[in-house]
Each structure stands twice: as C-alpha cells, then as structure tokens.
Scaffold this active site. Sequence first.
Site, PDB file in Angstrom:
ATOM      1  N   SER A 123       0.859  -1.077   0.035  1.00  0.00           N
ATOM      2  CA  SER A 123      -0.056   0.032   0.031  1.00  0.00           C
ATOM      3  C   SER A 123       0.974   1.131   0.115  1.00  0.00           C
ATOM      4  O   SER A 123       2.021   1.072   0.537  1.00  0.00           O
ATOM      5  CB  SER A 123      -0.966  -0.104   1.278  1.00  0.00           C
ATOM      6  OG  SER A 123      -1.408   1.026   1.580  1.00  0.00           O
ATOM      7  N   TYR A 147      -1.708  -1.445  10.791  1.00  0.00           N
ATOM      8  CA  TYR A 147      -2.099  -2.007   9.536  1.00  0.00           C
ATOM      9  C   TYR A 147      -0.886  -1.690   8.722  1.00  0.00           C
ATOM     10  O   TYR A 147      -0.192  -2.325   7.915  1.00  0.00           O
ATOM     11  CB  TYR A 147      -3.294  -1.168   9.069  1.00  0.00           C
ATOM     12  CG  TYR A 147      -3.341  -1.428   7.469  1.00  0.00           C
ATOM     13  CD1 TYR A 147      -3.655  -2.519   6.933  1.00  0.00           C
ATOM     14  CD2 TYR A 147      -3.127  -0.142   6.854  1.00  0.00           C
ATOM     15  CE1 TYR A 147      -3.712  -2.318   5.444  1.00  0.00           C
ATOM     16  CE2 TYR A 147      -3.143  -0.064   5.365  1.00  0.00           C
ATOM     17  CZ  TYR A 147      -3.262  -1.375   4.769  1.00  0.00           C
ATOM     18  OH  TYR A 147      -3.458  -1.289   3.442  1.00  0.00           O
ATOM     19  N   LYS A 151       2.154  -3.923   6.506  1.00  0.00           N
ATOM     20  CA  LYS A 151       2.750  -3.876   5.136  1.00  0.00           C
ATOM     21  C   LYS A 151       4.262  -3.787   5.105  1.00  0.00           C
ATOM     22  O   LYS A 151       5.015  -4.425   4.287  1.00  0.00           O
ATOM     23  CB  LYS A 151       1.963  -2.941   4.350  1.00  0.00           C
ATOM     24  CG  LYS A 151       0.623  -3.186   4.369  1.00  0.00           C
ATOM     25  CD  LYS A 151       0.040  -4.398   3.491  1.00  0.00           C
ATOM     26  CE  LYS A 151      -1.271  -4.413   3.412  1.00  0.00           C
ATOM     27  NZ  LYS A 151      -1.707  -6.008   2.601  1.00  0.00           N
TER      28      LYS A 151
HETATM   29  C1  UD1 Z   1      -6.662   4.530   3.875  1.00  0.00           C
HETATM   30  C2  UD1 Z   1      -6.129   4.401   4.841  1.00  0.00           C
HETATM   31  C3  UD1 Z   1      -4.786   3.619   4.205  1.00  0.00           C
HETATM   32  C4  UD1 Z   1      -5.154   2.408   3.254  1.00  0.00           C
HETATM   33  C5  UD1 Z   1      -6.303   2.698   2.300  1.00  0.00           C
HETATM   34  C6  UD1 Z   1      -6.997   1.487   1.843  1.00  0.00           C
HETATM   35  C7  UD1 Z   1      -6.048   6.153   6.483  1.00  0.00           C
HETATM   36  C8  UD1 Z   1      -5.577   6.927   7.155  1.00  0.00           C
HETATM   37  N1  UD1 Z   1      -5.542   5.628   5.480  1.00  0.00           N
HETATM   38  O1  UD1 Z   1      -6.239   5.571   2.809  1.00  0.00           O
HETATM   39  O2  UD1 Z   1      -3.721   3.309   5.085  1.00  0.00           O
HETATM   40  O3  UD1 Z   1      -4.150   1.791   2.696  1.00  0.00           O
HETATM   41  O4  UD1 Z   1      -7.323   3.486   3.218  1.00  0.00           O
HETATM   42  O5  UD1 Z   1      -7.824   1.017   2.777  1.00  0.00           O
HETATM   43  O6  UD1 Z   1      -6.980   5.551   7.214  1.00  0.00           O
HETATM   44  N2  UD1 Z   1     -12.559  11.295   3.754  1.00  0.00           N
HETATM   45  C9  UD1 Z   1     -13.536  12.080   3.847  1.00  0.00           C
HETATM   46  N3  UD1 Z   1     -14.763  11.537   4.276  1.00  0.00           N
HETATM   47  C10 UD1 Z   1     -15.081  10.175   4.553  1.00  0.00           C
HETATM   48  C11 UD1 Z   1     -13.985   9.227   4.263  1.00  0.00           C
HETATM   49  C12 UD1 Z   1     -12.810   9.701   3.786  1.00  0.00           C
HETATM   50  O7  UD1 Z   1     -13.677  13.163   3.696  1.00  0.00           O
HETATM   51  O8  UD1 Z   1     -16.167   9.904   5.042  1.00  0.00           O
HETATM   52  C13 UD1 Z   1     -11.372  11.547   2.985  1.00  0.00           C
HETATM   53  C14 UD1 Z   1      -9.984  11.204   3.933  1.00  0.00           C
HETATM   54  O9  UD1 Z   1      -9.804  12.134   4.981  1.00  0.00           O
HETATM   55  C15 UD1 Z   1      -8.920  11.172   2.702  1.00  0.00           C
HETATM   56  C16 UD1 Z   1      -9.606  10.713   1.518  1.00  0.00           C
HETATM   57  O10 UD1 Z   1     -11.249  11.026   1.691  1.00  0.00           O
HETATM   58  O11 UD1 Z   1      -8.434  12.392   2.771  1.00  0.00           O
HETATM   59  C17 UD1 Z   1      -9.498   9.315   1.169  1.00  0.00           C
HETATM   60  O12 UD1 Z   1      -9.860   8.545   2.377  1.00  0.00           O
HETATM   61  P1  UD1 Z   1      -9.826   6.793   2.249  1.00  0.00           P
HETATM   62  O13 UD1 Z   1     -10.862   6.501   1.360  1.00  0.00           O
HETATM   63  O14 UD1 Z   1     -10.160   6.488   3.716  1.00  0.00           O
HETATM   64  O15 UD1 Z   1      -8.488   6.587   1.900  1.00  0.00           O
HETATM   65  P2  UD1 Z   1      -6.847   7.004   2.733  1.00  0.00           P
HETATM   66  O16 UD1 Z   1      -7.199   7.572   3.994  1.00  0.00           O
HETATM   67  O17 UD1 Z   1      -6.229   7.702   1.644  1.00  0.00           O
END
Ligand code: UD1
Length: 345
Positions: A123, A147, A151
């Site tokens: 990842s 997590y 990895k």
């Molecule tokens: C997350 C994990 C990462 C993992 C990946 C795949 C974290 C900090 N990182 O990545 O380690 O490899 O998922 O499972 O959890 N967001 C919103 N509203 C929401 C959900 C998300 O604004 O309800 C935003 C988050 O703040 C982020 C972006 O969307 O900026 C992407 O979030 P997400 O899909 O959870 O992925 P990552 O955080 O990049």
Amino acid sequence: MILVTGGLGFIGSHASVSLLNAGYDVLIVDDLSNSSIDVLDRIEAIAGRRPLFEQMSLLDETRLADIFQRHHPSAVMHFAAFKAVAESIQTPLAYYNNNIGGTLALLSRMQIAGVRSFVFSSSATVYGSPATLPIKENFPRSATNPYGRSKLIVEDILTDLVASDPSWRIANLRYFNPVGAHESGLLGEQPRGTPNNLMPYLLQVAAGQRARLDVFGSDYPTKDGSCVRDFIHVVDLAEGHVAAIRYLKEHVGMTSFNLGVGRGISVLELCEAFERSTGQSLPRQVAGRRAGDVAECWADADKASAELGWQATRGVEVMCQDAWRWQCYLDRREDSRETSGEPAK
Ligand code: UD1
C-alpha cells in the site's frame, strides 16, 4: 494455475477476473472473514469460467500444504489481509497475526513446494507523509499504525527472503486509492458495517442510506483545502497484477511498483465528479480533519509503465459511474431479499 489468496475480496475478485480473462486458471483461497461466497458466482458470470475455491485461513498449515500438493500453483497473488486502520489500532495483535502470520505461513509453504513467484498487495501507506510529490518507489518508508506497519514488515521480510535465495521472483505492488467497480456492476467493494473509506461511504450517501458525507478537513495546504489522493479504478489495478505476473516470468529478485494513475484528485473534486457523471446529488458538509490523514498523496507511475508495460486508462468519471452501478446492484439485491424474506449476506 495462479493461487489467489483473498480472491473474493474487493481487489482480489477483480484480479481473479482479469487473470481468467487473460487465460490463467485460478484457485481462490479465502476465509470469508470480510467477503461472501456469492462473489464466486459473480466472478464466473463475468469471466465465463469458475475459479477453484477453498474456504480456509492461511494459518491452517495442514490444509495449506494439502492445497499446494494437489494444485501445484505456478505463482501466488496474496491479497488476504485485514485493512482497516482504526481497527488495527484497537486490535494490533489480530492484525499482526493475520497479515504477517498469514504471509509467513504462505511463504514457508511456497518455499517447501518450490513455488517462487509472488505478487504482494502492499500500500502507498508505507510512504507515510511524503516530503515531495509525486511519490517514487525509492522514497523513505514509515508507518504510523499497525495496519501500515504490517505492510512494511512484510515488505522487509520479502527483501530478506530474496537476499537469502535470489531465485525468488517477487513483485511488491503499492496501491494508491483503489475505487470503482467492475463495469458489469456485479463486483465491487462491500464493507461490513460503517465504511471507513471515502468511496463506499459516498455511495451510501448517494443511495440515501446515510444523511451526508463528512469531508474531513478543509484547511489542508492543497488546491481546495481538502485532501488529495491518487484514485485508481480497481479494474486498472487488477490488470496491473496480470502485468506483474507476466513480468515475473522474465525477472528474478524483488521489485516494488507504484500502482496509481499518477495524478492527484481532491476529495471535493471527486464529489463533484461523482455528481456530474452519475446525476446523483451528494449531500456533504465540511468536518474536522481525520487523525492520521496526509494532505496529499499521488504516485509517480512511470516505473510501472516502463517496466510492467502497464498504465491506468480509466478516468475519474468511469470510476464514479462503475461504482454507482455496483451500488445500484447492491440496493436492488437488498430490495429483492426484503421482499422474499431472505436474510442479507
Ligand atoms: C486509507 C488508509 C490507508 C489504506 C487505504 C486503503 C487511513 C489514514 N489511511 O487511505 O492506510 O491503505 O485506506 O484501505 O485510514 N474522507 C472523507 N470522508 C469520509 C472518508 C474519507 O473526507 O467519510 C477523506 C479522507 O480524509 C481522505 C480521503 O477521503 O483524505 C481518502 O480516504 P480513504 O478512502 O479512507 O483513503 P486513505 O485515507 O487515503
């Protein structure tokens, strides 16, 4: 025959379809801890061929040995792992046991069976908070939660393994943010409980199952204040795995590849693209930052392009449309279950 662990999960199921489409035979091993058995039927419906399937944990060493003896896989693609960051902080031992213990059992069995080709699901989380962008494969690695550390540790184990025996062939694939679904609408991400990741949550909001999306953070030093990610269509990602299997035929040793589009899209841009491309409205509000999020993260995807001969081709609109088609499929299925009184799976 390719052994695909976690082959009924979100990424593993798409990779299984891509492998079948490319002419490979597939044996899926999955413990169904975060997937359901009917995914197997849908893989068959899409690919026109049914993969072999064994329901088991990788920690069951007797059955694992039996599977290698009966099926003689030529390579292993290893998706089976837990992946929720917050949960990993609550239950680190379960994460280390499953993600590291499962991988160790698998690698040990491969060594005994003389199977040396391995594709690992890593990842972009291993890059932590990058000092510069885009992220290249040789950037420093770090972890801030169990997590991510699981990895990182597996990557280090693989490095040590190749150093001990250079006949191993290992493709270490670092995924950016996989979203979207199969274009048929029959395969996609199906999180249990409240989704943690952006796209599954967003889909449930658009489907009216949740009131609104919280956009975590509006004051990041980015183009519009929301976080920026490299969202990649899961079918592009799956095709990257087929490219990796082909690459391993010609290359020994271990090589790491970023699998991303190579472009950053903000959370707000993704929301707008979703509304534009599906015609659905997406109620949302700005909320506080989520602990542990990095402001920006996107790949330099040149190495995968040059060495794997692979690059992502599907744009953000297609990611949104395919994901929405999948959500509609889930909703239709739920409706028909309710009418027939069948329990939800
Ligand atoms: C997350 C994990 C990462 C993992 C990946 C795949 C974290 C900090 N990182 O990545 O380690 O490899 O998922 O499972 O959890 N967001 C919103 N509203 C929401 C959900 C998300 O604004 O309800 C935003 C988050 O703040 C982020 C972006 O969307 O900026 C992407 O979030 P997400 O899909 O959870 O992925 P990552 O955080 O990049």
